[in-house]
Write a protein that holds these residues in place. Structure first.
Motif, PDB file in Angstrom:
ATOM      1  N   SER A 108     -59.239  -5.556  55.131  1.00 15.03           N
ATOM      2  CA  SER A 108     -58.936  -6.430  56.264  1.00 15.03           C
ATOM      3  C   SER A 108     -58.011  -7.527  55.753  1.00 15.03           C
ATOM      4  O   SER A 108     -58.323  -8.199  54.765  1.00 15.03           O
ATOM      5  N   LEU A 109     -56.884  -7.686  56.413  1.00 12.73           N
ATOM      6  CA  LEU A 109     -55.890  -8.676  56.000  1.00 12.73           C
ATOM      7  C   LEU A 109     -55.740  -9.712  57.106  1.00 12.73           C
ATOM      8  O   LEU A 109     -55.609  -9.369  58.279  1.00 12.73           O
ATOM      9  N   ALA A 110     -55.750 -10.963  56.706  1.00 15.34           N
ATOM     10  CA  ALA A 110     -55.633 -12.053  57.678  1.00 15.34           C
ATOM     11  C   ALA A 110     -54.811 -13.173  57.057  1.00 15.34           C
ATOM     12  O   ALA A 110     -54.730 -13.303  55.827  1.00 15.34           O
ATOM     13  N   PHE A 111     -54.221 -14.011  57.909  1.00 15.60           N
ATOM     14  CA  PHE A 111     -53.466 -15.181  57.456  1.00 15.60           C
ATOM     15  C   PHE A 111     -54.146 -16.423  57.998  1.00 15.60           C
ATOM     16  O   PHE A 111     -54.695 -16.413  59.118  1.00 15.60           O
ATOM     17  N   PHE A 112     -54.108 -17.466  57.200  1.00 16.44           N
ATOM     18  CA  PHE A 112     -54.736 -18.724  57.625  1.00 16.44           C
ATOM     19  C   PHE A 112     -53.742 -19.860  57.461  1.00 16.44           C
ATOM     20  O   PHE A 112     -52.780 -19.799  56.671  1.00 16.44           O
ATOM     21  N   PHE A 113     -53.986 -20.901  58.235  1.00 16.50           N
ATOM     22  CA  PHE A 113     -53.117 -22.078  58.227  1.00 16.50           C
ATOM     23  C   PHE A 113     -53.956 -23.294  58.593  1.00 16.50           C
ATOM     24  O   PHE A 113     -54.634 -23.298  59.623  1.00 16.50           O
ATOM     25  N   ARG A 114     -53.922 -24.271  57.697  1.00 17.85           N
ATOM     26  CA  ARG A 114     -54.656 -25.521  57.893  1.00 17.85           C
ATOM     27  C   ARG A 114     -56.146 -25.288  58.161  1.00 17.85           C
ATOM     28  O   ARG A 114     -56.741 -25.859  59.068  1.00 17.85           O
ATOM     29  N   GLY A 115     -56.759 -24.404  57.361  1.00 14.17           N
ATOM     30  CA  GLY A 115     -58.208 -24.193  57.421  1.00 14.17           C
ATOM     31  C   GLY A 115     -58.685 -23.297  58.532  1.00 14.17           C
ATOM     32  O   GLY A 115     -59.901 -23.182  58.752  1.00 14.17           O
ATOM     33  N   GLU A 116     -57.776 -22.624  59.239  1.00 14.34           N
ATOM     34  CA  GLU A 116     -58.169 -21.739  60.324  1.00 14.34           C
ATOM     35  C   GLU A 116     -57.484 -20.387  60.170  1.00 14.34           C
ATOM     36  O   GLU A 116     -56.352 -20.306  59.717  1.00 14.34           O
ATOM     37  N   ILE A 117     -58.209 -19.346  60.567  1.00 12.42           N
ATOM     38  CA  ILE A 117     -57.640 -18.013  60.569  1.00 12.42           C
ATOM     39  C   ILE A 117     -56.730 -17.892  61.783  1.00 12.42           C
ATOM     40  O   ILE A 117     -57.157 -18.083  62.929  1.00 12.42           O
ATOM     41  N   THR A 118     -55.458 -17.581  61.521  1.00 12.73           N
ATOM     42  CA  THR A 118     -54.498 -17.497  62.620  1.00 12.73           C
ATOM     43  C   THR A 118     -54.220 -16.061  63.037  1.00 12.73           C
ATOM     44  O   THR A 118     -53.991 -15.782  64.223  1.00 12.73           O
ATOM     45  N   THR A 119     -54.206 -15.150  62.094  1.00 13.37           N
ATOM     46  CA  THR A 119     -53.872 -13.761  62.389  1.00 13.37           C
ATOM     47  C   THR A 119     -54.818 -12.853  61.634  1.00 13.37           C
ATOM     48  O   THR A 119     -55.081 -13.058  60.441  1.00 13.37           O
ATOM     49  N   VAL A 120     -55.334 -11.816  62.320  1.00 18.23           N
ATOM     50  CA  VAL A 120     -56.233 -10.851  61.714  1.00 18.23           C
ATOM     51  C   VAL A 120     -55.701  -9.459  62.004  1.00 18.23           C
ATOM     52  O   VAL A 120     -55.190  -9.186  63.099  1.00 18.23           O
ATOM     53  N   ASP A 121     -55.830  -8.606  61.012  1.00 17.66           N
ATOM     54  CA  ASP A 121     -55.445  -7.213  61.195  1.00 17.66           C
ATOM     55  C   ASP A 121     -56.254  -6.612  62.339  1.00 17.66           C
ATOM     56  O   ASP A 121     -57.492  -6.677  62.343  1.00 17.66           O
ATOM     57  N   ALA A 122     -55.587  -6.033  63.283  1.00 15.57           N
ATOM     58  CA  ALA A 122     -56.274  -5.455  64.441  1.00 15.57           C
ATOM     59  C   ALA A 122     -57.139  -4.262  64.063  1.00 15.57           C
ATOM     60  O   ALA A 122     -58.102  -3.948  64.759  1.00 15.57           O
ATOM     61  N   ASP A 123     -56.796  -3.614  62.965  1.00 12.95           N
ATOM     62  CA  ASP A 123     -57.557  -2.444  62.525  1.00 12.95           C
ATOM     63  C   ASP A 123     -58.517  -2.795  61.385  1.00 12.95           C
ATOM     64  O   ASP A 123     -58.841  -1.937  60.556  1.00 12.95           O
ATOM     65  N   ALA A 124     -58.959  -4.037  61.333  1.00 14.35           N
ATOM     66  CA  ALA A 124     -59.845  -4.471  60.243  1.00 14.35           C
ATOM     67  C   ALA A 124     -61.153  -3.684  60.282  1.00 14.35           C
ATOM     68  O   ALA A 124     -61.819  -3.652  61.311  1.00 14.35           O
ATOM     69  N   PRO A 125     -61.545  -3.024  59.171  1.00  9.34           N
ATOM     70  CA  PRO A 125     -62.753  -2.185  59.161  1.00  9.34           C
ATOM     71  C   PRO A 125     -64.032  -2.978  58.948  1.00  9.34           C
ATOM     72  O   PRO A 125     -64.565  -3.053  57.849  1.00  9.34           O
ATOM     73  N   VAL A 156     -64.806  -6.291  59.201  1.00 11.78           N
ATOM     74  CA  VAL A 156     -64.834  -7.715  58.854  1.00 11.78           C
ATOM     75  C   VAL A 156     -64.249  -8.485  60.023  1.00 11.78           C
ATOM     76  O   VAL A 156     -63.070  -8.333  60.369  1.00 11.78           O
ATOM     77  N   SER A 157     -65.051  -9.324  60.642  1.00  7.64           N
ATOM     78  CA  SER A 157     -64.632 -10.039  61.842  1.00  7.64           C
ATOM     79  C   SER A 157     -63.964 -11.364  61.484  1.00  7.64           C
ATOM     80  O   SER A 157     -64.005 -11.827  60.343  1.00  7.64           O
ATOM     81  N   ARG A 158     -63.357 -11.967  62.480  1.00 10.41           N
ATOM     82  CA  ARG A 158     -62.725 -13.268  62.294  1.00 10.41           C
ATOM     83  C   ARG A 158     -63.755 -14.329  61.901  1.00 10.41           C
ATOM     84  O   ARG A 158     -63.492 -15.174  61.038  1.00 10.41           O
ATOM     85  N   ALA A 159     -64.941 -14.262  62.524  1.00 15.18           N
ATOM     86  CA  ALA A 159     -65.974 -15.254  62.203  1.00 15.18           C
ATOM     87  C   ALA A 159     -66.416 -15.139  60.746  1.00 15.18           C
ATOM     88  O   ALA A 159     -66.642 -16.156  60.069  1.00 15.18           O
ATOM     89  N   GLU A 160     -66.542 -13.924  60.244  1.00 10.05           N
ATOM     90  CA  GLU A 160     -66.933 -13.746  58.851  1.00 10.05           C
ATOM     91  C   GLU A 160     -65.851 -14.263  57.907  1.00 10.05           C
ATOM     92  O   GLU A 160     -66.154 -14.877  56.871  1.00 10.05           O
ATOM     93  N   LEU A 161     -64.598 -14.031  58.257  1.00 14.71           N
ATOM     94  CA  LEU A 161     -63.504 -14.541  57.426  1.00 14.71           C
ATOM     95  C   LEU A 161     -63.447 -16.057  57.452  1.00 14.71           C
ATOM     96  O   LEU A 161     -63.162 -16.698  56.431  1.00 14.71           O
ATOM     97  N   GLU A 162     -63.714 -16.658  58.599  1.00 14.42           N
ATOM     98  CA  GLU A 162     -63.712 -18.127  58.671  1.00 14.42           C
ATOM     99  C   GLU A 162     -64.853 -18.712  57.841  1.00 14.42           C
ATOM    100  O   GLU A 162     -64.693 -19.770  57.227  1.00 14.42           O
ATOM    101  N   THR A 163     -66.008 -18.013  57.808  1.00 13.06           N
ATOM    102  CA  THR A 163     -67.108 -18.480  56.954  1.00 13.06           C
ATOM    103  C   THR A 163     -66.705 -18.435  55.480  1.00 13.06           C
ATOM    104  O   THR A 163     -66.957 -19.371  54.717  1.00 13.06           O
ATOM    105  N   GLY A 164     -66.050 -17.359  55.077  1.00 12.26           N
ATOM    106  CA  GLY A 164     -65.594 -17.258  53.694  1.00 12.26           C
ATOM    107  C   GLY A 164     -64.482 -18.243  53.381  1.00 12.26           C
ATOM    108  O   GLY A 164     -64.418 -18.778  52.267  1.00 12.26           O
ATOM    109  N   LEU A 165     -63.592 -18.499  54.333  1.00 12.37           N
ATOM    110  CA  LEU A 165     -62.505 -19.455  54.116  1.00 12.37           C
ATOM    111  C   LEU A 165     -63.050 -20.859  53.894  1.00 12.37           C
ATOM    112  O   LEU A 165     -62.556 -21.595  53.019  1.00 12.37           O
TER     113      LEU A 165
END
Length: 570
Positions: free
Chosen positions: A205-222, A224-233
């Motif tokens: 799962s590939l995502a981009f973040f900017f200023r502490g927030e996830i801005t873009t997430v791979d639509a085909d992420a297997p 891993v959700s945006r919320a889980e990535l924000e917790t890890g970020l």
């Protein structure tokens, strides 16, 4: 013993198999988690390499654009003229850049700048129209290109609206022997880029973040959700190594996921821009899931005949051991018991009884020996009050029976029970009862020598009789001659001082003990005092009930056991 040991062996094998299944499952889960961590480190390096390669491809694609004659001429004129290009020339330059950018197809820029030698924007594709005199020469990527370098960067650009993150590639424009400007190619970091890069990396799962927030997430992420990535970020931003080294260590995500967070290269890093790579390890969860995870090729290579045959052989061995140690000995013991029950064998042959049943056979033989062929009470230390009857009880003891003229046919299995009296008190008539048998008082006879003289408290002690002089067996006609009297033994003197009733009780006790010894019965705990209490109790009960003056007792053998019979005497 072998079957019990076999049960333990089978249980140990089963426990080892279960433990092996859990160990295998845990090992695979652990290896999967470690593999995911190692894969993330490789993913980070591969992604950086892909970004550099992509930047190099974009720089190469800008070569024809920077070398185009109309572009070079327009930028040279803009750099030489004090007033720059007019609007018509800017429009022509914009059209030329749009045509050249379209030829890049998938690599076309979302934002394209043509800069003069001072960094001012001469023409722009995409975004809002810049005001006159605006420029981006202060950006490091543009500044290095104006100095003649091929460079790339990640920058945050805002055209008056929301800021966006771009991957920028810049190439200088050369006219003659000097740099007259630069072309800056910007590609926005978004879902398309994330999908394209993650497809090259595999199951990530590939995502981009900017200023502490996830801005873009791979639509085909297997998984891993945006919320889980924000917790890890949030956890990665608190770690100091993110700013020190530009990337975090592997971060644990919810639901067994792992991820790594990387800051962007260039000026965007200072704005807190970067990308995240996450993976979800293949966790089995239970040993039964091992079969689902095994490839078909591996399942086909399993020797199923051996898998089935080994447990079957172990089970048959267990059945065999059980038969040899339990069923067969029990069958033999049952046949011996049936023979004893049918009367074909008087008792168990303990030598022929299986070892595990030998103690049972011994106990049964003892019971048969005490009962004269029938079962009797166990050879335990019994309460003598229970055997001889409780003192003070009105019922007669089961050791005793009444004399009825049929001494050879006793009525009780162990001892004669006290039946209804056959003595008829004077003046009374009994319905359907046999006439009583009058028994004269028995002479005391010569005194027996008891083991110890014990006075009965209930019988008054008579005065000592005169010493007895035994008659001489020889006739002596010489009356004038002196007669020599032998000394009387002390035991005979002591016995002569007891009452006839006590001597009778002593004689009964001695006969009773002798009879028990002869018949092989136990006499442990059977004292004279115990027997005396029982004799007196039964005698008093018979006297009060039948109005007799005296009761005599007799010892006899009944069914191979010593028994007592009470005889009322009027």
């Amino acid at each position: 013993m072998i079957s019990r040991l076999w049960y333990f062996v089978i249980a140990a094998i089963a426990g080892a198999a279960v433990a092996a299944a859990y160990v295998a499952q845990g090992t695979l889960d652990y290896r999967s988690a470690q593999s995911a961590r190692e894969s993330l480190r490789r993913d980070r390096a591969e992604l950086e390499l892909m970004l550099r390669t992509d930047a190099r491809n974009r720089l190469d694609s800008l070569g024809p654009m920077a070398a185009h004659e109309e572009v070079r001429t327009a930028l040279a004129a803009a750099s030489n003229g004090r007033r720059g290009l007019d609007s018509a020339a800017r429009t022509r330059l914009g059209n030329t850049l749009a045509q050249l950018n379209g030829q890049l197809q998938e690599g076309a820029a979302q934002l394209l700048f043509a800069l003069d030698a001072n960094g001012a924007i001469v023409a722009q594709l995409g975004g809002t129209t810049p005001p006159a005199g605006a420029g981006i020469g202060a950006f490091p990527v543009a500044e290095r290109a104006l100095r003649g370098y091929l460079t790339d960067d990640v920058l945050v650009y805002s055209d008056g609206q929301n800021p966006a993150i771009y991957r920028a590639a810049a190439r200088p424009v050369v006219q003659g022997n000097r740099y007259v400007g630069a072309i800056v190619h910007c590609s926005e970091i978004g879902a398309d880029l994330a999908n394209r890069l993650s497809s090259r990396l595999g199951d990530v799962s590939l995502a981009f973040f900017f200023r502490g927030e996830i801005t873009t997430v791979d639509a085909d992420a297997p998984g891993v959700s945006r919320a889980e990535l924000e917790t890890g970020l949030a956890a990665a931003l608190e770690a100091p190594e993110l700013n020190e080294r530009g990337h975090s260590e592997v971060v644990e995500l919810p639901n067994d996921g792992v991820g790594v967070f990387v800051l962007a290269k260039g000026t965007a890093r200072h704005a807190g821009a970067g990308y995240a790579i996450a993976r979800t390890p293949a966790v089995l969860g239970s040993p039964m899931a091992l079969f689902d995870a095994v490839p078909d090729a591996v399942m086909g290579s399993v020797n199923w005949l051996l898998v089935v045959a080994v447990p079957l052989v172990l089970a048959l061995l267990g059945v065999l051991f059980f038969f040899l140690e339990r069923d067969r000995p029990f069958s033999g013991f049952r046949k011996l018991a049936e023979a004893v029950g049918a009367g074909s064998a008087p008792h168990f042959d303990e030598a022929g009884v299986p070892a595990r049943f030998r103690k049972i056979a011994h106990s049964i033989n003892e019971a048969l020996g005490r009962g004269g062929g029938g079962l009797a009470a166990p050879k335990a230390k019994a309460d003598l009050d229970e055997i001889l009857g409780q003192a003070g009880s009105s019922s007669s003891s089961p050791y005793f029976g009444f004399a009825d003229g049929k001494e050879d046919a006793p009525k009780n299995d162990l001892f004669d029970a006290a039946p209804k009296p056959v003595l008829e008190p004077p003046g009374a008539e009994l319905d359907d009862e046999p006439q009583p048998t009058t028994v004269a008082a028995l002479p005391a006879g010569p005194p027996s020598v008891p083991p110890a003289a014990t006075a009965l408290p209930s019988t008054p002690k008579p005065p000592p009789p005169a010493p007895l002089m035994p008659e001489s067996p020889f006739d002596d006609d010489d009356e004038s001659g002196a007669t020599m009297v032998a000394a009387v033994p002390d035991e005979l003197i002591a016995a002569s001082q007891t009452s006839p009733l006590e001597r009778h009780y002593r004689q009964v006790y001695d006969d009773f003990i002798a009879m028990k010894h002869r018949l092989g019965e136990a006499t442990v705990g059977l004292t004279y005092e115990k027997l005396l209490a029982t004799l007196e109790k039964n005698a008093n009960a018979i006297k009060s009930k039948h109005g007799v003056a005296e009761v005599r007792f007799k010892v006899y053998e009944k069914n191979g056991k010593a028994a007592l019979k009470a005889t009322p005497v009027k």
